[in-house]
Write a protein that holds these residues in place. Structure first.
Motif, PDB file in Angstrom:
ATOM      1  N   GLN A  21      11.737   0.745 -42.957  1.00 36.23           N
ATOM      2  CA  GLN A  21      12.945   1.093 -43.701  1.00 36.23           C
ATOM      3  C   GLN A  21      13.116   2.604 -43.796  1.00 36.23           C
ATOM      4  O   GLN A  21      14.230   3.133 -43.625  1.00 36.23           O
ATOM      5  CB  GLN A  21      12.881   0.474 -45.105  1.00 36.23           C
ATOM      6  CG  GLN A  21      14.163   0.582 -45.922  1.00 36.23           C
ATOM      7  CD  GLN A  21      14.328   1.919 -46.635  1.00 36.23           C
ATOM      8  OE1 GLN A  21      13.330   2.563 -46.970  1.00 36.23           O
ATOM      9  NE2 GLN A  21      15.567   2.334 -46.866  1.00 36.23           N
ATOM     10  N   TYR A  22      12.019   3.305 -44.029  1.00 38.36           N
ATOM     11  CA  TYR A  22      12.095   4.756 -44.185  1.00 38.36           C
ATOM     12  C   TYR A  22      12.545   5.428 -42.887  1.00 38.36           C
ATOM     13  O   TYR A  22      13.473   6.243 -42.888  1.00 38.36           O
ATOM     14  CB  TYR A  22      10.735   5.311 -44.618  1.00 38.36           C
ATOM     15  CG  TYR A  22      10.695   6.818 -44.713  1.00 38.36           C
ATOM     16  CD1 TYR A  22      11.229   7.486 -45.825  1.00 38.36           C
ATOM     17  CD2 TYR A  22      10.159   7.584 -43.685  1.00 38.36           C
ATOM     18  CE1 TYR A  22      11.211   8.862 -45.905  1.00 38.36           C
ATOM     19  CE2 TYR A  22      10.135   8.971 -43.767  1.00 38.36           C
ATOM     20  CZ  TYR A  22      10.663   9.606 -44.871  1.00 38.36           C
ATOM     21  OH  TYR A  22      10.643  10.977 -44.938  1.00 38.36           O
ATOM     22  N   TYR A  23      11.904   5.102 -41.778  1.00 38.23           N
ATOM     23  CA  TYR A  23      12.207   5.802 -40.532  1.00 38.23           C
ATOM     24  C   TYR A  23      13.492   5.308 -39.878  1.00 38.23           C
ATOM     25  O   TYR A  23      14.348   6.099 -39.479  1.00 38.23           O
ATOM     26  CB  TYR A  23      11.031   5.671 -39.561  1.00 38.23           C
ATOM     27  CG  TYR A  23       9.852   6.525 -39.942  1.00 38.23           C
ATOM     28  CD1 TYR A  23       9.949   7.915 -39.958  1.00 38.23           C
ATOM     29  CD2 TYR A  23       8.639   5.953 -40.309  1.00 38.23           C
ATOM     30  CE1 TYR A  23       8.876   8.709 -40.337  1.00 38.23           C
ATOM     31  CE2 TYR A  23       7.557   6.743 -40.685  1.00 38.23           C
ATOM     32  CZ  TYR A  23       7.686   8.121 -40.691  1.00 38.23           C
ATOM     33  OH  TYR A  23       6.619   8.900 -41.059  1.00 38.23           O
ATOM     34  N   LEU A  24      13.641   3.987 -39.755  1.00 35.42           N
ATOM     35  CA  LEU A  24      14.770   3.466 -38.997  1.00 35.42           C
ATOM     36  C   LEU A  24      16.080   3.512 -39.782  1.00 35.42           C
ATOM     37  O   LEU A  24      17.131   3.846 -39.219  1.00 35.42           O
ATOM     38  CB  LEU A  24      14.486   2.032 -38.543  1.00 35.42           C
ATOM     39  CG  LEU A  24      13.760   1.881 -37.203  1.00 35.42           C
ATOM     40  CD1 LEU A  24      12.357   2.462 -37.280  1.00 35.42           C
ATOM     41  CD2 LEU A  24      13.703   0.426 -36.782  1.00 35.42           C
ATOM     42  N   GLU A  25      16.022   3.173 -41.062  1.00 31.32           N
ATOM     43  CA  GLU A  25      17.248   3.085 -41.846  1.00 31.32           C
ATOM     44  C   GLU A  25      17.594   4.395 -42.548  1.00 31.32           C
ATOM     45  O   GLU A  25      18.726   4.873 -42.455  1.00 31.32           O
ATOM     46  CB  GLU A  25      17.123   1.953 -42.866  1.00 31.32           C
ATOM     47  CG  GLU A  25      16.926   0.577 -42.236  1.00 31.32           C
ATOM     48  CD  GLU A  25      16.778  -0.512 -43.276  1.00 31.32           C
ATOM     49  OE1 GLU A  25      17.173  -0.298 -44.440  1.00 31.32           O
ATOM     50  OE2 GLU A  25      16.243  -1.585 -42.931  1.00 31.32           O
ATOM     51  N   ARG A  26      16.625   4.969 -43.224  1.00 32.02           N
ATOM     52  CA  ARG A  26      16.913   6.187 -43.987  1.00 32.02           C
ATOM     53  C   ARG A  26      16.955   7.436 -43.115  1.00 32.02           C
ATOM     54  O   ARG A  26      17.905   8.217 -43.182  1.00 32.02           O
ATOM     55  CB  ARG A  26      15.861   6.370 -45.079  1.00 32.02           C
ATOM     56  CG  ARG A  26      16.014   7.656 -45.870  1.00 32.02           C
ATOM     57  CD  ARG A  26      14.957   7.765 -46.944  1.00 32.02           C
ATOM     58  NE  ARG A  26      14.893   9.098 -47.500  1.00 32.02           N
ATOM     59  CZ  ARG A  26      14.035   9.476 -48.444  1.00 32.02           C
ATOM     60  NH1 ARG A  26      13.184   8.598 -48.945  1.00 32.02           N
ATOM     61  NH2 ARG A  26      14.029  10.721 -48.882  1.00 32.02           N
ATOM     62  N   GLU A  27      15.928   7.624 -42.268  1.00 33.73           N
ATOM     63  CA  GLU A  27      15.835   8.842 -41.471  1.00 33.73           C
ATOM     64  C   GLU A  27      16.528   8.737 -40.109  1.00 33.73           C
ATOM     65  O   GLU A  27      16.692   9.745 -39.422  1.00 33.73           O
ATOM     66  CB  GLU A  27      14.357   9.188 -41.243  1.00 33.73           C
ATOM     67  CG  GLU A  27      13.600   9.568 -42.503  1.00 33.73           C
ATOM     68  CD  GLU A  27      13.853  11.011 -42.920  1.00 33.73           C
ATOM     69  OE1 GLU A  27      13.699  11.902 -42.076  1.00 33.73           O
ATOM     70  OE2 GLU A  27      14.211  11.222 -44.097  1.00 33.73           O
ATOM     71  N   LYS A  28      16.908   7.510 -39.711  1.00 27.62           N
ATOM     72  CA  LYS A  28      17.540   7.287 -38.404  1.00 27.62           C
ATOM     73  C   LYS A  28      16.647   7.779 -37.262  1.00 27.62           C
ATOM     74  O   LYS A  28      17.096   8.401 -36.306  1.00 27.62           O
ATOM     75  CB  LYS A  28      18.907   7.985 -38.335  1.00 27.62           C
ATOM     76  CG  LYS A  28      19.836   7.683 -39.490  1.00 27.62           C
ATOM     77  CD  LYS A  28      20.135   6.196 -39.604  1.00 27.62           C
ATOM     78  CE  LYS A  28      21.099   5.913 -40.755  1.00 27.62           C
ATOM     79  NZ  LYS A  28      21.321   4.459 -40.956  1.00 27.62           N
ATOM     80  N   ARG A  29      15.370   7.466 -37.378  1.00 26.30           N
ATOM     81  CA  ARG A  29      14.389   7.882 -36.373  1.00 26.30           C
ATOM     82  C   ARG A  29      13.706   6.648 -35.807  1.00 26.30           C
ATOM     83  O   ARG A  29      13.322   5.741 -36.541  1.00 26.30           O
ATOM     84  CB  ARG A  29      13.342   8.819 -37.002  1.00 26.30           C
ATOM     85  CG  ARG A  29      13.929  10.084 -37.560  1.00 26.30           C
ATOM     86  CD  ARG A  29      13.036  10.745 -38.590  1.00 26.30           C
ATOM     87  NE  ARG A  29      11.759  11.186 -38.030  1.00 26.30           N
ATOM     88  CZ  ARG A  29      10.803  11.739 -38.777  1.00 26.30           C
ATOM     89  NH1 ARG A  29      10.963  11.898 -40.083  1.00 26.30           N
ATOM     90  NH2 ARG A  29       9.678  12.124 -38.207  1.00 26.30           N
ATOM     91  N   GLY A  30      13.538   6.616 -34.500  1.00 27.75           N
ATOM     92  CA  GLY A  30      12.883   5.488 -33.871  1.00 27.75           C
ATOM     93  C   GLY A  30      11.375   5.540 -34.035  1.00 27.75           C
ATOM     94  O   GLY A  30      10.789   6.580 -34.379  1.00 27.75           O
ATOM     95  N   LEU A  31      10.740   4.400 -33.788  1.00 31.30           N
ATOM     96  CA  LEU A  31       9.286   4.288 -33.854  1.00 31.30           C
ATOM     97  C   LEU A  31       8.786   3.698 -32.543  1.00 31.30           C
ATOM     98  O   LEU A  31       9.327   2.712 -32.041  1.00 31.30           O
ATOM     99  CB  LEU A  31       8.854   3.372 -35.008  1.00 31.30           C
ATOM    100  CG  LEU A  31       8.863   3.947 -36.423  1.00 31.30           C
ATOM    101  CD1 LEU A  31       8.697   2.814 -37.440  1.00 31.30           C
ATOM    102  CD2 LEU A  31       7.761   4.972 -36.596  1.00 31.30           C
ATOM    103  N   THR A  32       7.736   4.315 -32.001  1.00 29.28           N
ATOM    104  CA  THR A  32       7.086   3.795 -30.799  1.00 29.28           C
ATOM    105  C   THR A  32       5.638   3.495 -31.131  1.00 29.28           C
ATOM    106  O   THR A  32       4.952   4.320 -31.747  1.00 29.28           O
ATOM    107  CB  THR A  32       7.142   4.805 -29.643  1.00 29.28           C
ATOM    108  OG1 THR A  32       8.509   5.177 -29.408  1.00 29.28           O
ATOM    109  CG2 THR A  32       6.573   4.199 -28.369  1.00 29.28           C
TER     110      THR A  32
END
Length: 256
Positions: free
Chosen positions: A156-167
């Motif tokens: 939730q923090y990276y994808l939704e709030r920060e708009k940053r992808g995760l690998t």
């Protein structure tokens, strides 16, 4: 305490304390391998992590025998904060639900049982604060501490709030079996969570260096991997792939 004194004290506890393996599982495992001790410890460590920032005091149990894999998690550079433009590196523990009899790739679906282990900076005093001085972090006036998070919180923090992808890069070892690698990583991270309070510097004692130093103790292949100053999380992942210990596995795109 010097390294020699620490070794002697821990050796004494290893020989005399029947519960030493529960309290110091990584050190106990090291001594057993060093001296060829084959009999099993008298107790099984209970790897219990409690959250510090997210829902403070929430307990999360990790059973290394139910862990499908340990993954290097790399967050894309970006976000609102200046430091977010660097990216971020942490560990994801993909753990199977208790009802599963077979540890397999299907355990990725058991997201409520996964645990992120994440080195962060804390101001002196160990208490997390939302407003932390960047200048203090640049000059080593913050402490480094391992923070556990739920899978849902980090996504939730990276994808939704920060708009940053995760690998996610699956960690592997050709020297140790998969089970040994998972056990040793978790034992070390558990002890780090309980006792480690290191120095944090945004430039050269950050999430990348703290995580790398932790993994070097569990993955023999990383002993020869040295990091240059200002190594980014993406560069860390590249170095691990070159060393043969990391394979890109899952990519989560941000909610734009």
């Amino acid at each position: 305490m010097s390294p020699a004194e620490s070794f002697a004290v821990n050796m004494e506890y290893f020989l005399l304390d029947p519960e030493f393996a529960c309290r110091r599982p990584a050190v106990s495992s090291y001594f057993r391998q060093l001296f060829g001790v084959e009999d099993q410890p008298q107790c099984e460590p209970r790897l219990m992590f409690y959250t510090i920032v997210e829902q403070p005091g929430k307990w999360m149990k990790v059973d290394w025998k139910k862990v499908y894999g340990v993954f290097l998690a790399v967050a894309d550079p970006g976000g609102e904060s200046l430091l977010g433009r660097w990216g971020h590196a942490s560990l994801l523990i993909v753990q199977c639900a208790p009802h599963r009899e077979v540890v397999s790739e299907e355990c990725w679906n058991d997201q409520e049982h996964h645990v992120f282990l994440d080195y962060h900076s804390n101001p002196l005093g160990y208490e997390f604060q939302k407003d932390m001085s960047i200048s203090d972090g640049l000059f080593g006036r913050h402490l480094a501490q391992l923070h556990p998070f739920t899978y849902a919180n980090r996504v939730q923090y990276y994808l939704e709030r920060e708009k940053r992808g995760l690998t996610f890069f699956e960690l592997r070892s050709e020297v140790k079996s998969h089970a040994e690698m998972v056990r040793d990583i978790l034992y070390f991270m558990f002890e780090s969570f309980l006792a480690y309070r290191g120095t944090w510097n945004h430039l050269n004692k950050n999430c990348v260096t703290h995580l790398h130093e932790s993994l070097q103790s569990s993955l023999p292949e990383l002993q020869a991997v040295t990091l240059m100053p200002l190594t980014t999380p993406l560069e860390l992942a590249k170095r691990y792939q070159e060393a043969g210990v990391a394979v890109p596995t899952v990519r989560l795109e941000p909610d734009l």
